[in-house]
Design an enzyme around this catalytic site. Structure first.
Site, PDB file in Angstrom:
ATOM      1  N   GLU A  90      -5.333 -37.082   3.100  1.00  0.00           N
ATOM      2  CA  GLU A  90      -6.319 -36.431   2.239  1.00  0.00           C
ATOM      3  C   GLU A  90      -5.721 -35.203   1.544  1.00  0.00           C
ATOM      4  OE1 GLU A  90      -9.670 -35.083   4.507  1.00  0.00           O
ATOM      5  OE2 GLU A  90     -10.964 -35.006   2.749  1.00  0.00           O
TER       6      GLU A  90
ATOM      7  N   GLU B 171     -17.650 -39.611   8.716  1.00  0.00           N
ATOM      8  CA  GLU B 171     -17.940 -39.746   7.290  1.00  0.00           C
ATOM      9  C   GLU B 171     -17.827 -41.226   6.894  1.00  0.00           C
ATOM     10  OE1 GLU B 171     -16.037 -36.817   4.874  1.00  0.00           O
ATOM     11  OE2 GLU B 171     -17.378 -37.256   3.212  1.00  0.00           O
TER      12      GLU B 171
HETATM   13  C1  BGC Z   1     -14.428 -37.076   0.954  1.00  0.00           C
HETATM   14  C2  BGC Z   1     -13.684 -37.262  -0.335  1.00  0.00           C
HETATM   15  C3  BGC Z   1     -14.727 -37.299  -1.394  1.00  0.00           C
HETATM   16  C4  BGC Z   1     -15.286 -35.909  -1.412  1.00  0.00           C
HETATM   17  C5  BGC Z   1     -16.170 -35.576  -2.545  1.00  0.00           C
HETATM   18  C6  BGC Z   1     -15.047 -35.728   0.927  1.00  0.00           C
HETATM   19  O1  BGC Z   1     -15.687 -35.398   2.076  1.00  0.00           O
HETATM   20  O2  BGC Z   1     -13.633 -37.289   2.048  1.00  0.00           O
HETATM   21  O3  BGC Z   1     -12.683 -38.149  -0.332  1.00  0.00           O
HETATM   22  O4  BGC Z   1     -14.348 -37.788  -2.618  1.00  0.00           O
HETATM   23  O5  BGC Z   1     -15.863 -35.575  -0.185  1.00  0.00           O
HETATM   24  O6  BGC Z   1     -15.623 -34.556  -3.174  1.00  0.00           O
END
Ligand code: BGC
Length: 927
Positions: free
Chosen positions: A793, A513
């Site tokens: 997270e 990501e």
């Molecule tokens: C990310 C988050 C991001 C979110 C959106 C995720 O995959 O890691 O930090 O804000 O997607 O809701």
């Protein structure tokens, strides 16, 4: 006389010889241009302003006038400034004084100095001579073409050991090998100066005559929205060019431009390089060597390099001397060329590049199976491993694998990397010892598994280093207190920032990501300004955000790269919030000036296209990753937000409209300010009508009620959406809700950053501290107790009891929950900017002691210099030291009702707050 106290002697001396005492030695330091660049070469000229700091020579040090002189050469300064002389300007301004001389062009190099007059009008000394030099300001300055190799493809095979894929299943995909490019040239005369301008679609590493242009800089030119803009770098290479034969060598790889980041889009792009060497000889003649069809191309030892998947290095393919003159390049081919696309802007860099910032030594190394070693860095980090004198043997491939956490059996847990393979290999050409680090990848890891070494050898902790990479921003702050676990939390916040300030503010650095998610960035931006000088970093990123605004005015959810999904509440609002924070922390109005029309368009987009009766509609993430979500439990989904998207979105529309009102006033746009003020009022009315129910309950979404949540109260209380009476009632509901939740926070990305500040503001200081110091799930210190070394997270990304959280999205390096950091600085230690005099022109010192803390302190390198606040208490005695930088002022808010007890430097104050000039002060009071 000897009996007189020092203070009295000083006062007498000041009275007798004011000018002599004051004038001496007031010499500006820390001189920078624009967004804190010190003597930049290749400067963008986008914010040509001058800033300086003054030494704090005594309490009250301040500036009453300044003079800036700019010249075309250093020897003309200060008396023969031939470019611009501001003259003596009566003004206290020492931050971002605009250049008002003749317009500057590409390559212009200018020298400047500044002097000031102090608080009694005494003239100080000139600063050192500084300089700045413009980069190539326009595409037309680039004379050559993009070049790349006719790159062969390779096949990446890997064992997909993810729990979602059958164990040991083989998979593969095709990729294009990185390109090595070279050019030989002769320099027949003596060189007086030489500049190398460079950029890439991808990432490059360049050298001249075998010497890297800048050995600490990596991952340049960095990530931008590639089809709109690329950053360009400028290097002073005067000392690298030799009379006679020379060679330029360039490695160019996929970076963010091609490769696995794009896999879902099926792009089969290859990386390209654009460079231009400009030499000036001592006889005044110039020579330009640009990239074109006369260069040579090849592949080389790095046979694979990808942001997610790692790097493969084959030492058998090494080409000793390929970037030096005289190399036998018979097998190299002509490069592929491409004309410069006028539609893609080539802009001089506006942030500091990603660089090697520090090296960590592993805490331990263990052999977990025959010849398989796991190095524990002791710290979750982002960057590279560097093998140091590692024993290798021909015929055995060294393999490096990475993980943030181990499985109970001591092996690597890699499921949370999702599809990112994140493995490096090194194929030795002979038996021996190697020192090597990858170049075209980076990893987020705490553990490195090394296998394939020379049989029988057991490496030690000295054989591997962890090279920490992030944008080269100086640390500008620190926080410390009597609770060691909170100190670990502060460290985790800073490591979360190091790991995710990698060219753009990313959500995470390890899985497939690593994107510039706007929501994460806006909640963390305020904290980040305390820890590091992030002004250039965010200024550049905000260009990416604005580049991705669509025709209707919607900001993206992700930048760069964000084509789909825009306008989400609490995410896309970063387009307004982050510039506002840059104004608060640095006094920077330039971002607002540059993007003002686009920001206005965003507010109008929400009003006209994305709301119904001013209630924000459309896709949203709500209070992302809220723990214990009732709606998630009901729907059987892994995650959910009890706080409706519309509530979050509408509240953010209100907040950002108020920010626009504020900024319109600052920029003198009174009509706009009125329009924004009126719109904000309308949104407030709409918000209350839609979401606020009986007796201050915020549990309605239109006609339906929803499950009450902490965040549904926190958001309107924090943003000022409720009238006084309703706010009081809502505050009561918030406290009740927290108690119902077992006196635990129950908030996600939106609620968590404002939790403690709202509680303190409604008078619930004890509860704020109870949550801050709570050690059971969900809480900040729960993660510390589980051994966290970064922010996670999820509140339960890992626990000693249950192990790793099985969710696919489970990063152990995600900075969003680190947004508590600002509260530590601003309220626990009590050091903050003043919204009415931003950029620390006035510093607010307002500590809120509480919880178990017996002392707390913070320092911050403000645009005026160092500010600090340090208190300790014993029983009801409170002692507090405050440092206010020169040419700034401070407002001290005393944390007591016993005003009679308050003394500043021994003198009674008898007031709840006090304004002070720059200087060091000691406050004592009874709590
Ligand atoms: C990310 C988050 C991001 C979110 C959106 C995720 O995959 O890691 O930090 O804000 O997607 O809701």
């Amino acid at each position: 006389m000897s009996k007189l106290p020092m203070k009295t002697i000083a006062t007498i001396l000041f009275a007798l010889f004011p000018l002599a005492l004051h004038g001496a030695g007031l010499k500006p330091t820390s001189t920078t241009v624009g967004e804190s660049f010190r003597n930049p070469v290749g400067y963008s000229l986008q914010d040509l302003s001058f800033s300086w700091q003054l030494p704090l020579v005594r309490n009250g040090t301040a500036q009453t006038a300044y003079r800036v002189v700019v010249a075309s050469s250093a020897d003309k300064l200060p008396d023969k400034a031939d470019v611009w002389d501001s003259g003596k300007i009566d003004s206290p301004q020492s931050v971002k004084v605009d250049y008002k001389g003749p317009a500057l062009r590409s390559r212009d190099r200018r020298y400047w100095m500044v002097k000031v007059w102090d608080e009694v009008g005494a003239e100080g000394a000139w600063s050192e001579v500084n300089h700045f030099e413009a980069g190539l300001m326009d595409n037309s300055e680039w004379k050559g073409q993009w070049i790349s190799g006719d790159l062969p493809t390779g096949r990446k095979e890997y064992l997909f050991n993810r729990s979602s894929v059958p164990k040991g299943k083989k998979a593969s995909y095709d990729f294009m090998k990185p390109a090595y490019l070279r050019k030989e040239f002769g320099a027949s005369k003596e060189v007086t100066s030489a500049r190398f301008y460079a950029t890439a679609k991808g990432i490059y590493k360049a050298s001249i005559n075998g010497r890297q242009l800048d050995s600490r800089t990596q991952w340049v030119p960095g990530w931008t929205q590639h089809d709109i803009r690329l950053q360009t770098d400028t290097y002073d290479v005067t000392s690298l060019i030799q009379q006679g034969g020379n060679a330029i060598g360039v490695l160019v790889g996929d970076g963010w431009f091609a490769g696995q980041l794009h896999r879902k889009r099926r792009d089969n792009k290859k990386p390209w390089f654009l460079g231009q060497l400009e030499i000036t000889y001592s006889d005044g003649t110039k020579e330009v060597i640009s990239t074109d069809g006369t260069w040579q191309a090849s592949t080389g030892p790095i046979v694979f390099g990808d942001i997610f998947d790692g790097e493969d290095y084959d030492a058998n393919a090494e080409m000793p001397g390929w970037d030096k003159p005289g190399f036998n390049a018979r097998e190299w081919t002509k490069p592929e060329v491409q004309d410069i696309d006028k539609a893609v802007a080539l802009d001089p860099r506006r942030n500091q590049p990603v660089s090697e910032m520090q090296e960590l030594t592993p805490a331990s190394v263990k052999e977990i199976a025959d010849g398989v070693f796991i190095f524990d860095m002791g710290q979750n980090m982002v960057g590279w491993p560097r093998l140091v004198d590692m024993p290798v043997e021909k015929g055995s491939v060294v393999k490096l694998r990475f993980a943030e956490v181990l499985r109970p059996d001591g092996t690597l847990y890699v499921d949370n990397y999702r599809a990112a393979i994140s493995e490096d290999t090194y194929t030795p050409k002979e038996d021996g010892r190697i020192t090597w680090a990858p170049t075209l990848t980076f990893h987020g890891f705490q553990y490195v598994e090394v296998s394939g070494l020379k049989k029988g050898e057991k490496p030690g902790v000295g054989n591997l280093k962890g090279v920490v990479l992030h944008n080269a921003m100086p640390m500008t702050g620190g926080f410390e207190c009597s609770n060691e676990k909170i100190n670990r939390l502060q460290s985790n916040i800073q490591w979360g920032q190091r790991g995710n300030f990698f060219s753009v503010p990313t959500d995470c650095p390890q899985r497939d990501e690593r994107l510039g998610w706007t929501g994460d960035a806006q909640v963390f931006a305020p904290t980040s300004t305390f820890n590091m000088d992030v002004e250039g970093f965010f200024t550049k990123w905000l260009v990416d955000v604005n580049d991705l605004q669509d025709e209707r005015g919607a900001y993206p959810n992700v930048a760069p790269f964000g084509v789909k999904n825009r306008g989400s509440g609490g995410w896309s609002d970063a387009g307004i919030i982050v510039p506002y924070e840059m104004y608060m922390a640095y006094g920077n109005t330039k971002i607002f000036e540059d993007h003002y029309d686009q920001m206005k368009k965003w507010i109008h987009f929400l009003r006209d296209h994305s709301s119904k009766n001013l209630i924000r509609m459309g896709f949203g993430f709500g209070d992302w990753l809220q723990p214990n979500s009732v709606s998630a439990q009901r729907s059987g989904k892994e995650r959910g937000s009890d706080t409706p998207n519309a509530l979050v979105g509408t509240a953010y529309h209100y907040r950002t409209t108020l920010m626009m009102e504020h900024m319109a006033r600052v920029l003198g746009k009174e009509d706009d300010a009125k329009e924004f003020a009126a719109l904000a009022q309308e949104i407030k009315v709409a918000f209350n009508r839609a979401f606020v129910g009986e007796a201050g309950r915020v549990d309605r979404n239109g006609k339906k009620t929803f499950t009450e949540s902490q965040t549904a109260y926190l958001v309107p209380l924090s943003f000022g959406l409720l009238d006084e009476e309703t706010a009081k009632l809502a505050a009561g509901h918030l406290v009740r809700k927290i108690k119902e939740d077992g006196s635990h926070l129950n908030t996600g990305f939106i609620g968590t950053p404002i939790l403690t500040s709202v509680l303190a503001r409604i008078g619930e200081v004890d509860l704020a501290y109870e949550l801050l110091e709570k050690e059971t799930y969900p809480s900040w210190l729960f993660t510390v107790n589980q051994g966290a070394t970064t922010m996670w997270e999820r509140w339960d990304a890992y626990s000693k009891e249950k192990g790793i959280h099985p969710a696919r999205g489970n990063s152990l390096n995600h900075y969003a929950y680190g947004a508590i950091g600002k509260w530590l600085y601003a309220s626990v230690a009590g050091l903050n900017y003043d919204e009415r005099q931003p950029g620390y022109k006035n510093v607010i010192f307002a500590p809120i002691p509480g919880g178990t803390l017996t002392h707390a302190s913070a320092w911050h390198q403000t645009p005026y210099g160092r500010a600090s606040s340090a208190w300790k208490k014993s029983g009801d005695s409170f002692e507090w030291k405050v440092e206010i930088p020169a040419n700034s002022t401070g407002t001290l808010v005393f944390p007591t009702r016993k005003l009679d007890s308050v003394k500043v430097d021994g003198d009674p104050v008898g007031a709840a707050s006090m304004n002070l000039k720059s200087g060091n002060y000691t406050v004592t009071l009874k709590l």
